[in-house]
Enzyme design. Structure first.
Site, PDB file in Angstrom:
ATOM      1  N   ASP A   1      37.883  43.291  38.724  1.00 14.45           N
ATOM      2  CA  ASP A   1      37.526  42.958  40.101  1.00 14.45           C
ATOM      3  C   ASP A   1      38.230  43.933  41.019  1.00 14.45           C
ATOM      4  O   ASP A   1      39.410  44.254  40.808  1.00 14.45           O
ATOM      5  CB  ASP A   1      37.921  41.528  40.477  1.00 14.45           C
ATOM      6  CG  ASP A   1      37.395  41.160  41.864  1.00 14.45           C
ATOM      7  OD1 ASP A   1      36.188  40.892  41.979  1.00 14.45           O
ATOM      8  OD2 ASP A   1      38.186  41.176  42.826  1.00 14.45           O
TER       9      ASP A   1
ATOM     10  N   ASP B   1      40.484  36.604  41.105  1.00 12.00           N
ATOM     11  CA  ASP B   1      39.055  36.679  40.811  1.00 12.00           C
ATOM     12  C   ASP B   1      38.813  37.227  39.400  1.00 12.00           C
ATOM     13  O   ASP B   1      37.928  36.747  38.684  1.00 12.00           O
ATOM     14  CB  ASP B   1      38.344  37.565  41.833  1.00 12.00           C
ATOM     15  CG  ASP B   1      38.070  36.842  43.147  1.00 12.00           C
ATOM     16  OD1 ASP B   1      38.320  35.631  43.221  1.00 12.00           O
ATOM     17  OD2 ASP B   1      37.595  37.496  44.094  1.00 12.00           O
TER      18      ASP B   1
ATOM     19  N   HIS C   1      38.774  36.075  46.563  1.00  7.19           N
ATOM     20  CA  HIS C   1      38.845  37.430  47.125  1.00  7.19           C
ATOM     21  C   HIS C   1      40.219  38.067  46.956  1.00  7.19           C
ATOM     22  O   HIS C   1      40.534  39.053  47.619  1.00  7.19           O
ATOM     23  CB  HIS C   1      38.426  37.447  48.608  1.00  7.19           C
ATOM     24  CG  HIS C   1      37.017  36.970  48.813  1.00  7.19           C
ATOM     25  ND1 HIS C   1      35.927  37.637  48.297  1.00  7.19           N
ATOM     26  CD2 HIS C   1      36.532  35.866  49.451  1.00  7.19           C
ATOM     27  CE1 HIS C   1      34.825  36.977  48.626  1.00  7.19           C
ATOM     28  NE2 HIS C   1      35.164  35.901  49.311  1.00  7.19           N
TER      29      HIS C   1
ATOM     30  N   GLU D   1      38.785  44.817  45.288  1.00  5.27           N
ATOM     31  CA  GLU D   1      38.584  44.490  46.697  1.00  5.27           C
ATOM     32  C   GLU D   1      38.513  45.808  47.450  1.00  5.27           C
ATOM     33  O   GLU D   1      39.210  46.772  47.107  1.00  5.27           O
ATOM     34  CB  GLU D   1      39.717  43.612  47.229  1.00  5.27           C
ATOM     35  CG  GLU D   1      39.786  42.243  46.569  1.00  5.27           C
ATOM     36  CD  GLU D   1      38.529  41.419  46.767  1.00  5.27           C
ATOM     37  OE1 GLU D   1      37.992  41.409  47.901  1.00  5.27           O
ATOM     38  OE2 GLU D   1      38.067  40.792  45.792  1.00  5.27           O
TER      39      GLU D   1
END
Length: 331
Positions: free
Chosen positions: A26, A168, A163, A28
Site C-alpha cells: 500500500d 492498510d 489510509h 499513500e
C-alpha cells in the site's frame, strides 16, 4: 459458496500454477495524477499460501506539498526528514523481488511505484500484479462495494487506521490470505496482470512543486495548484475513421490509451500528437484505435472497445505504426 471453497482448499492440492510468493503493498500519495508522489509505503511479504512472513514501512519525502493531509495525515513537517524515494528504492526492491505485487486497485499502486522508480533511474523487480478487487470479483464475494473496508469486514479483519499505509497493507494481507485459500480451493484462475516498468520518463519542472517548510493546513491543498494544466491544441485533421489492421495509421485518427505503458504515457501522447493523431480521453464509436497492454483487464475503455468493435493493439505495435503515419486525406 465461499465457505465451500475455503473448506475444499484444505483438502484439494494447491494449484501448481499459483505464484510462490507475494508482496502485499500500500502506498499513500500526494494525489492521483501522474506527477504526484509517494509519501509513505508499506509491504507485507507473504508466502505461497498467503501466510505473513514479515512487514516493512517507511515515510518518503515527496519534495513537494504532501497534498491531502486530512486523508493520509502526513504533513510537510512530518516528511521533512524522511528519506527520498531514491534512498529507500533498494530496500523496497528487496521486499518486492521475485514476488507478485498485491494491492487493492493494484493498477494505481503499481503506476505510482513505477514512476518513482523511473525518477530514481531504477527498475522495480516485479513482473506481475494481482488486484484484490479483481480477485474478489473472481470469487463472487457478496460485497456491497469494492472498498478495502468492505473486503476487511467480509473476512472479519479489523481496520484500525484507514489510509495509513502500514495498517492498510496489514488489513489487505490478512484479507488476502482467506481470499487466496478460497481461490485455491475452487481452482480459480488468479487475475494476474503484467507489470511493465517505465523505460522513459519526462519530469517537467513546472509540474513539480516545492515542499512547504512547515505543516500545511488542509485548506491549502487544491488540485492543480502546483502543476500547470496540460492542454493540447485541437487536432487539425478530420477523423478518417477506424484503424484497419495491417494498414498505416492516418493523421486525424482518434487514439485512446488504457493501462500501463513502458514509455511514460505523456511521452507516448506527445509522439502521437506530433504525428498528427488525436488523443481521445475516452472510447466511443468514433474512436479509431485503443492502445493497451492489458486487453483483458476489464477497464471501461477495453469493455467499450469490445462493444463498439474498436481495434485494439499493444504499445509495441503502436510504436511501430507511429514511425510511418499516413498524411491526412485532403478535403
Amino acid at each position: 459458496m465461499l465457505e465451500d471453497r475455503t473448506t475444499a482448499a484444505s483438502a484439494a492440492p494447491w494449484p501448481a500454477a499459483y505464484p510462490t510468493g507475494y508482496a502485499v503493498v500500500d502506498v499513500e500519495t500526494t494525489g492521483l495524477a501522474r506527477d504526484d508522489r509517494i509519501v509513505s509505503a508499506a509491504v507485507y511479504r507473504v508466502d505461497a499460501r498467503g501466510e505473513i512472513e514479515d512487514h516493512w514501512y517507511t515515510l518518503v519525502n515527496p519534495q513537494r506539498d504532501p497534498g491531502p493531509v486530512w486523508i493520509h495525515g502526513l504533513t510537510s513537517a512530518m516528511l521533512a526528514d524522511a528519506p527520498l524515494f531514491g534512498d529507500i528504492a533498494e530496500e523496497f526492491s528487496s521486499r518486492l523481488d521475485g514476488r507478485v505485487l498485491v494491492a487493492h486497485n493494484a493498477v494505481f499502486d503499481w503506476s505510482m511505484i513505477a514512476r518513482e522508480y523511473a525518477r530514481a533511474e531504477r527498475t522495480a523487480p516485479v513482473r506481475q500484479r494481482l488486484c484484490t478487487i479483481a480477485l474478489s470479483k473472481e470469487l463472487a464475494l457478496p460485497l456491497p462495494n469494492h472498498k478495502l473496508e468492505s473486503l476487511a469486514a467480509h473476512f472479519g479483519v479489523e481496520q484500525r487506521h484507514a489510509h495509513n499505509a502500514l495498517d492498510d497493507a496489514r488489513v489487505l494481507a490478512e484479507a488476502f490470505r482467506p481470499s487466496l485459500k478460497a481461490a485455491a480451493g475452487g481452482n480459480v484462475r488468479l487475475p494476474l496482470l503484467e507489470c511493465r516498468p517505465l523505460t522513459e520518463w519526462a519530469d517537467g519542472a513546472p509540474r513539480i512543486g516545492r515542499q512547504a517548510t512547515g505543516p500545511a493546513p488542509s485548506s491549502s491543498y487544491r488540485p492543480g495548484t502546483w502543476r500547470a494544466a496540460r492542454k493540447r491544441q485541437p487536432c487539425p485533421y478530420p477523423n478518417p475513421g477506424r484503424y484497419e489492421p495491417g494498414k498505416a495509421l492516418k493523421q486525424g485518427m482518434r487514439v485512446a490509451f488504457s493501462g500501463d505503458t513502458s514509455v511514460e504515457r505523456e511521452l507516448l501522447e506527445d509522439r502521437a500528437v506530433e504525428a498528427g493523431l488525436h488523443i481521445a480521453t475516452s472510447v466511443s464509436r468514433l474512436t479509431s484505435l485503443l492502445v493497451t497492454n492489458d486487453p483483458d483487464s476489464g477497464t471501461s475503455k477495453t469493455v467499450k472497445a469490445r462493444a463498439f468493435g474498436t481495434p485494439v493493439i499493444d504499445e509495441a505495435a503502436f510504436g511501430q505504426l507511429l514511425q510511418d503515419v499516413a498524411p491526412a486525406t485532403e478535403a
